[in-house]
Design an enzyme around this catalytic site. Structure first.
Site, PDB file in Angstrom:
ATOM      1  N   GLU A  89      -4.097  -9.768   3.397  1.00  0.00           N
ATOM      2  CA  GLU A  89      -4.905  -9.478   4.746  1.00  0.00           C
ATOM      3  C   GLU A  89      -5.918 -10.446   4.859  1.00  0.00           C
ATOM      4  O   GLU A  89      -6.324 -10.541   6.165  1.00  0.00           O
ATOM      5  CB  GLU A  89      -5.330  -8.100   4.652  1.00  0.00           C
ATOM      6  CG  GLU A  89      -4.255  -7.004   4.690  1.00  0.00           C
ATOM      7  CD  GLU A  89      -3.746  -6.406   3.444  1.00  0.00           C
ATOM      8  OE1 GLU A  89      -3.529  -7.224   2.288  1.00  0.00           O
ATOM      9  OE2 GLU A  89      -2.757  -5.353   3.693  1.00  0.00           O
ATOM     10  N   GLU A 117       0.926  -1.346   0.127  1.00  0.00           N
ATOM     11  CA  GLU A 117       0.050  -0.074   0.026  1.00  0.00           C
ATOM     12  C   GLU A 117       0.769   1.336  -0.004  1.00  0.00           C
ATOM     13  O   GLU A 117       0.706   2.306  -0.455  1.00  0.00           O
ATOM     14  CB  GLU A 117      -0.887  -0.142   1.171  1.00  0.00           C
ATOM     15  CG  GLU A 117      -2.180  -1.056   1.133  1.00  0.00           C
ATOM     16  CD  GLU A 117      -3.005  -1.207   2.195  1.00  0.00           C
ATOM     17  OE1 GLU A 117      -2.373  -1.474   3.302  1.00  0.00           O
ATOM     18  OE2 GLU A 117      -4.089  -1.148   2.118  1.00  0.00           O
TER      19      GLU A 117
HETATM   20  N1  CAA Z   1       3.955  -7.433  12.019  1.00  0.00           N
HETATM   21  C1  CAA Z   1       4.723  -7.862  12.989  1.00  0.00           C
HETATM   22  N2  CAA Z   1       5.581  -8.748  12.870  1.00  0.00           N
HETATM   23  C2  CAA Z   1       5.857  -9.434  12.037  1.00  0.00           C
HETATM   24  C3  CAA Z   1       5.120  -9.320  10.580  1.00  0.00           C
HETATM   25  C4  CAA Z   1       4.124  -8.118  10.654  1.00  0.00           C
HETATM   26  N3  CAA Z   1       3.597  -7.642   9.441  1.00  0.00           N
HETATM   27  N4  CAA Z   1       5.419 -10.174   9.771  1.00  0.00           N
HETATM   28  C5  CAA Z   1       6.473 -10.806  10.138  1.00  0.00           C
HETATM   29  N5  CAA Z   1       6.782 -10.473  11.695  1.00  0.00           N
HETATM   30  C6  CAA Z   1       7.629 -11.141  12.632  1.00  0.00           C
HETATM   31  C7  CAA Z   1       7.363 -12.442  12.909  1.00  0.00           C
HETATM   32  O1  CAA Z   1       6.307 -12.708  13.920  1.00  0.00           O
HETATM   33  C8  CAA Z   1       8.758 -13.016  13.264  1.00  0.00           C
HETATM   34  O2  CAA Z   1       8.917 -12.728  14.649  1.00  0.00           O
HETATM   35  P1  CAA Z   1       9.662 -13.549  15.752  1.00  0.00           P
HETATM   36  O3  CAA Z   1      11.047 -13.911  14.997  1.00  0.00           O
HETATM   37  O4  CAA Z   1       9.835 -12.703  16.879  1.00  0.00           O
HETATM   38  O5  CAA Z   1       8.964 -14.920  15.663  1.00  0.00           O
HETATM   39  C9  CAA Z   1       9.670 -12.137  12.409  1.00  0.00           C
HETATM   40  O6  CAA Z   1       8.811 -11.149  12.002  1.00  0.00           O
HETATM   41  C10 CAA Z   1      10.323 -12.794  11.275  1.00  0.00           C
HETATM   42  O7  CAA Z   1       9.084 -13.537  10.506  1.00  0.00           O
HETATM   43  P2  CAA Z   1       9.015 -15.008   9.977  1.00  0.00           P
HETATM   44  O8  CAA Z   1       9.592 -15.796  10.722  1.00  0.00           O
HETATM   45  O9  CAA Z   1       7.816 -15.184   9.209  1.00  0.00           O
HETATM   46  O10 CAA Z   1      10.195 -14.689   8.787  1.00  0.00           O
HETATM   47  P3  CAA Z   1      10.051 -15.166   7.343  1.00  0.00           P
HETATM   48  O11 CAA Z   1      11.218 -14.820   6.373  1.00  0.00           O
HETATM   49  O12 CAA Z   1       9.982 -16.727   7.004  1.00  0.00           O
HETATM   50  O13 CAA Z   1       8.869 -14.525   6.359  1.00  0.00           O
HETATM   51  C11 CAA Z   1       7.406 -12.754   5.651  1.00  0.00           C
HETATM   52  C12 CAA Z   1       8.722 -12.991   6.243  1.00  0.00           C
HETATM   53  C13 CAA Z   1       6.951 -13.325   4.345  1.00  0.00           C
HETATM   54  C14 CAA Z   1       7.232 -11.359   5.912  1.00  0.00           C
HETATM   55  C15 CAA Z   1       6.192 -13.163   6.687  1.00  0.00           C
HETATM   56  O14 CAA Z   1       6.762 -13.060   8.087  1.00  0.00           O
HETATM   57  C16 CAA Z   1       4.870 -12.655   6.499  1.00  0.00           C
HETATM   58  O15 CAA Z   1       4.095 -13.561   5.809  1.00  0.00           O
HETATM   59  N6  CAA Z   1       4.414 -11.814   7.438  1.00  0.00           N
HETATM   60  C17 CAA Z   1       3.031 -11.497   7.516  1.00  0.00           C
HETATM   61  C18 CAA Z   1       2.796 -10.350   6.223  1.00  0.00           C
HETATM   62  C19 CAA Z   1       1.506  -9.994   6.211  1.00  0.00           C
HETATM   63  O16 CAA Z   1       0.646 -10.633   6.480  1.00  0.00           O
HETATM   64  N7  CAA Z   1       1.382  -8.571   5.872  1.00  0.00           N
HETATM   65  C20 CAA Z   1       0.020  -7.999   5.993  1.00  0.00           C
HETATM   66  C21 CAA Z   1      -0.110  -7.472   7.368  1.00  0.00           C
HETATM   67  S1  CAA Z   1      -1.882  -6.669   7.596  1.00  0.00           S
HETATM   68  C22 CAA Z   1      -1.573  -5.264   6.880  1.00  0.00           C
HETATM   69  O17 CAA Z   1      -0.604  -4.844   6.366  1.00  0.00           O
HETATM   70  C23 CAA Z   1      -2.931  -4.193   6.856  1.00  0.00           C
HETATM   71  C24 CAA Z   1      -2.946  -3.171   6.181  1.00  0.00           C
HETATM   72  O18 CAA Z   1      -3.574  -3.141   5.072  1.00  0.00           O
HETATM   73  C25 CAA Z   1      -2.721  -1.977   6.958  1.00  0.00           C
END
Ligand code: CAA
Length: 686
Positions: A124, A104
């Site tokens: 999301e 975004e």
């Molecule tokens: N917010 C907070 N913490 C997050 C995060 C996020 N969006 N994404 C990842 N983290 C944290 C994880 O909890 C993890 O923390 P710990 O090490 O303490 O357990 C750390 O970051 C590393 O994450 P991964 O172990 O998952 O690392 P990865 O390299 O295997 O994967 C990733 C990385 C693909 C980004 C994966 O973490 C992921 O899919 N994250 C979520 C992405 C997501 O759903 N984003 C949308 C959020 S909602 C949004 O954005 C709403 C909006 O429109 C405003």
């Protein structure tokens, strides 16, 4: 270290987001971005802004930990509006996984350059939300309607190449984000990279496309996301308001709470006391036993690129194991996970033999033989003689005492339980059962193995059934009690399927084979306390040789892909009721779910209380990834938090009036309820 830094190179302001691990757009990042953009705006020497991120990825989303907390301004929508309104063009350089709020941010800039390997998405819906910072409004102004609607409703990311073709990216480069950002800034200056304001582009979703997506939309989450996308036909500011209202509605939903919890559960389980111990190398593996489980484990190792030696006792069993593994790998080819060439290469890494000495060099050996303490002790005695020092010696037992197995070796510190779930090459859960003597390095190595096998490891202490099967053994009884008390088994299955389980408990028994449960019940009969209710209906079914799917008859009758209720079951139930003086009563579906879940929560609470699981969230992970627990409820103890612990205490007390032996309020549940605390509070302490 500040989350956002600005550095000026001639007429280009380089704005770097640096907030490990994934540059989530938390408060510090948002404030930092506003300050950096204002700084660049007020500097007359700056003509263009190039935004990029340090580390492994551009912004991977909003900071999920902030959801449910009081909002801290500026919010992401305000930041995106500011970026879009910038009088100086902003080019955004994307790498890694640009997801959710990260995309975004990019959509609000005036040009987007990707770095090879990039993935872009709006995940999301997977969190029970919808894009809340303009994603549903700006994406359809940059790409065609079908691409936009697919990304918004599926949550699946697309590749950089697909994004370039769709017009979401203006260019695709290779290199370091900072260098690419500087070059892109220069290109904007010299006019070779065109810029445009997203708000000024036309929405490209057509009425036909909306209708098509509406027709196939399943569930509230997708419907809500579609409603937001539909609003992109309005002027941007109005559409953004519709999106915001729907986002706030989603934020308050139970589905969001459950799915957010499931997201963190998957990651929280890796936080174990042994995390810092030195994990050992895992180049090759050994498996003893070539049945369904052993072959599945060997398949999982092969798929992870590990050479495997599999041991069976007889030559024909050796051939059978190889056949099963070949079939498993064939399934992976069919699902498009492996090419035929890769399958052949992988099979080349498999040795199947009757000679246990072939395990001498294996880094990890997993025993998956018959569930008998005597047999397992004999196997481990031999492994102790054969395996190299430092090898992980693991048992795949699902309930036997790992400490007793370890005691047959001269190296109990190297012995651990690795409890896989069938089919082992598909199911994601791995229970890591830590014995009294197990060394921290062996625990750390087991977690490393799980990662290699792409499984989710959950740490468990030793007890009968460990975390999952112990809880299952308890709550499974509640469904038999309801059946005897008057609920038809097919109603129980339907009610629980309505709650979200892929299959109800009776359908699961038929699938797994009822003979297994029958044998366990017979074995346990002599130890069964006199006060415990015992339901005989399933025994009557088994006595007919009706073991479920494999005999085409069980609780259900199977005919190809269709199933119907076996009428004999209701007769057995009625005979037993009459013999025991029970007058049947009607259950509503809600009563069935309440009772089943109260039973599950009770034993889950005891597992936490006895410290078999490290935290409540570990129990939730076991059920999410090993038992088909509905993800949108987040796991049994998250369900308990959503339902209210005081409500559950009252429910159990009510049931206890009828059956005070089975229904007892666990001390931990009562303690938390009285203190007004939740299981999630314990997760935060742990
Ligand atoms: N917010 C907070 N913490 C997050 C995060 C996020 N969006 N994404 C990842 N983290 C944290 C994880 O909890 C993890 O923390 P710990 O090490 O303490 O357990 C750390 O970051 C590393 O994450 P991964 O172990 O998952 O690392 P990865 O390299 O295997 O994967 C990733 C990385 C693909 C980004 C994966 O973490 C992921 O899919 N994250 C979520 C992405 C997501 O759903 N984003 C949308 C959020 S909602 C949004 O954005 C709403 C909006 O429109 C405003």
């Amino acid at each position: 270290m500040t989350a956002v830094e600005i550095r000026k190179e001639g007429e280009v302001a380089l704005v770097k987001i640096d907030s490990p691990p994934v540059n989530a757009a938390g408060y510090d990042v948002r404030v930092g971005l506003v300050n950096a953009i204002q700084d660049a705006a007020s500097d007359d020497a700056i003509k263009v802004i190039a935004l990029f991120a340090a580390g492994r990825t551009f912004v991977a989303g909003a900071d999920i930990r902030e959801f449910g907390q009081p909002p801290k301004l500026p919010g992401l929508p305000e930041v995106c509006d500011l970026l879009e309104a910038s009088a100086k063009p902003i080019v955004c350089v994307l790498h890694g996984t640009t997801l959710g709020g990260g995309l975004e941010i990019a959509l609000s800039c005036q040009a987007r350059v990707g770095i090879k390997g990039l993935k872009l998405g709006l995940p999301e819906v997977n969190l029970g939300l919808l894009p809340g910072a303009g994603g549903t409004q700006r994406l359809p102004r940059l790409v065609d309607g079908k691409t936009a609607l697919t990304m918004i409703t599926s949550g699946k990311p697309i590749s950089a190449e697909a994004a370039l073709e769709a017009g979401l990216l203006d260019d695709l480069q290779d290199g370091d984000p900072e260098a690419v950002a500087l070059a892109a800034g220069q290109q904007v200056l010299d006019g070779t990279l065109k810029t445009r304001v997203t708000a000024e582009q036309d929405n490209r979703i057509t009425a036909d496309e909306l209708n098509t997506f509406r027709a196939k939309a399943k569930g509230e989450l997708v419907t809500r996301a579609l409603k937001a996308a539909e609003a992109s036909s309005l002027p941007l500011s109005e559409g953004l308001q519709v999106e915001r209202d729907l986002f706030v509605e989603a934020l308050g939903s139970n589905a969001h709470k459950g799915l957010k919890h499931a997201f963190f559960a998957e990651r929280a389980v890796a936080h174990i006391p042994e995390a810092k111990a030195d994990a050992r190398d895992l180049k090759s593996g050994g498996v003893i036993g070539g049945g369904t489980m052993g072959s599945g484990i060997a398949t999982a190792m092969l798929l992870a690129g590990m050479p495997v030696t599999l041991i069976e006792m007889e030559e024909d069993r050796v051939a059978f194991a190889r056949e099963t593994i070949t079939k498993n790998l064939g399934g992976a080819v069919k699902r498009g996970k492996l090419t035929e060439g890769q399958r052949d290469a992988v099979l080349g890494m498999l040795t199947c033999t009757t000679d246990m000495a072939a395990l001498a060099d294996a880094d990890v050996v997993i025993e998956a033989v018959f569930e008998s303490m005597d047999v397992k002790r004999e196997v481990f005695g031999k492994l102790d003689q054969i395996c190299k020092p430092g090898a992980v010696l693991a048992t795949n037992t699902s309930y036997l005492d790992v400490d007793k197995i370890a005691a047959t070796t001269s190296r109990p510190q190297d012995v651990i339980g690795l409890h896989f779930f069938s089919p082992a090459h598909v199911m994601r859960l791995l229970e890591v059962v830590v014995g009294k003597e197990t060394a921290p390095e062996i625990v750390a190595t087991s977690f490393r193995l799980a990662k290699k096998l792409r499984k989710i490891a959950v740490r468990s202490e030793v007890c009968d059934g460990f975390i999952g099967n112990r809880i299952l053994a308890h709550y499974r009884k509640s469904s038999a009690y309801m059946q005897l008390d008057g609920a038809p088994f097919e109603q129980i299955d339907a009610a629980l399927e309505g709650f979200g389980f892929a299959m109800g408990p009776f359908a699961v028994s038929d699938l797994a084979g009822q003979d297994i449960g029958w044998a366990t019940r017979k074995r346990q009969a002599e130890f069964r306390p006199a006060e415990e209710r015992y339901v005989e209906i399933a025994d009557r079914v088994c006595e007919q040789g009706w073991f479920g799917r494999k005999s085409a008859k069980g609780f259900y009758i199977y005919d190809g892909k269709t199933r119907s209720v076996n009428p004999a079951v209701a007769e057995y139930a009625q005979v037993e009721r009459e013999a025991k003086g029970i007058s049947p009563r009607k259950f509503t579906d809600a009563e069935i779910v309440d009772c089943y879940m109260a039973a599950m929560v009770s034993e889950a609470a005891r597992v936490v209380e006895e410290k078999i699981a490290l935290r409540p969230i570990d129990v939730d992970a076991v059920f999410l990834f090993g038992y088909g627990f509905p993800r949108h409820w987040g796991g049994p103890l998250q369900y308990a938090d959503i339902t209210g612990l005081d409500v559950l205490v009252q429910r159990i007390e009510e049931y206890a009036k009828e059956d005070p032996y089975y229904w007892q309020v666990p001390a931990l549940l009562r303690e938390l309820a009285e203190a007004g605390k939740s299981f999630n509070d314990l997760n935060k302490e742990g």
